[in-house]
Design a protein around this motif. Structure first.
Motif, PDB file in Angstrom:
ATOM      1  N   LEU A 256       0.923  -1.175   0.040  1.00  0.00           N
ATOM      2  CA  LEU A 256      -0.069  -0.085   0.079  1.00  0.00           C
ATOM      3  C   LEU A 256       0.949   1.071   0.041  1.00  0.00           C
ATOM      4  N   LEU A 257       0.798   1.833  -1.268  1.00  0.00           N
ATOM      5  CA  LEU A 257       1.734   3.207  -1.253  1.00  0.00           C
ATOM      6  C   LEU A 257       0.833   4.437  -1.141  1.00  0.00           C
ATOM      7  N   PRO A 258       1.158   5.411  -0.233  1.00  0.00           N
ATOM      8  CA  PRO A 258       0.523   6.638   0.131  1.00  0.00           C
ATOM      9  C   PRO A 258       0.710   7.472  -1.294  1.00  0.00           C
ATOM     10  N   ALA A 259      -0.354   8.418  -1.586  1.00  0.00           N
ATOM     11  CA  ALA A 259      -0.242   9.036  -2.622  1.00  0.00           C
ATOM     12  C   ALA A 259       1.014   9.958  -2.902  1.00  0.00           C
ATOM     13  N   ARG A 260       1.667  10.315  -2.019  1.00  0.00           N
ATOM     14  CA  ARG A 260       2.798  10.989  -2.430  1.00  0.00           C
ATOM     15  C   ARG A 260       4.102   9.984  -2.860  1.00  0.00           C
ATOM     16  N   HIS A 261       3.969   8.729  -2.935  1.00  0.00           N
ATOM     17  CA  HIS A 261       4.818   7.786  -3.357  1.00  0.00           C
ATOM     18  C   HIS A 261       4.448   7.147  -4.669  1.00  0.00           C
ATOM     19  N   THR A 262       3.361   7.871  -5.189  1.00  0.00           N
ATOM     20  CA  THR A 262       3.051   7.025  -6.758  1.00  0.00           C
ATOM     21  C   THR A 262       2.889   8.267  -7.567  1.00  0.00           C
ATOM     22  N   PRO A 263       3.129   7.930  -8.757  1.00  0.00           N
ATOM     23  CA  PRO A 263       3.090   8.772 -10.082  1.00  0.00           C
ATOM     24  C   PRO A 263       1.549   9.282 -10.212  1.00  0.00           C
TER      25      PRO A 263
END
Length: 91
Positions: free
Chosen positions: A41-48
């Protein structure tokens, strides 16, 4: 030895709707035959994508490799269909 949580994340990086969604994923994951280390699970700041991303890998222990990745689940600003959680999309 401490148990590894499903879809491990830092609650401080998620908004309330994302925390609730992550809690539902984690609760349901206990019934799956997948190792918690295979869930992401990746928070928004870690995704493009500018939104939360969740997925899991299904591994073949005999071959020692991933045979299927299920997901992603991404957060959008609009609902995605009848009965869907508002703001979540599963392509």
């Amino acid at each position: 030895m401490e148990a590894i949580p499903w879809f491990e994340h830092d609650d401080g990086e998620l908004d309330s709707a994302q925390r609730e969604f992550a809690a539902v994923l984690a609760a349901r994951a206990g019934a799956w035959q997948v190792d918690p280390l295979s869930t992401v699970l990746l928070p928004a700041r870690h995704t493009p994508y500018g939104g939360m991303l969740a997925y899991l890998d299904i591994e073949d222990p005999e071959r020692g490799r991933i045979v299927l990745t299920r997901g992603p689940l991404r957060r959008y600003d609009r609902p995605c269909g009848q009965g869907a959680q508002p703001g979540l999309h599963a392509p």
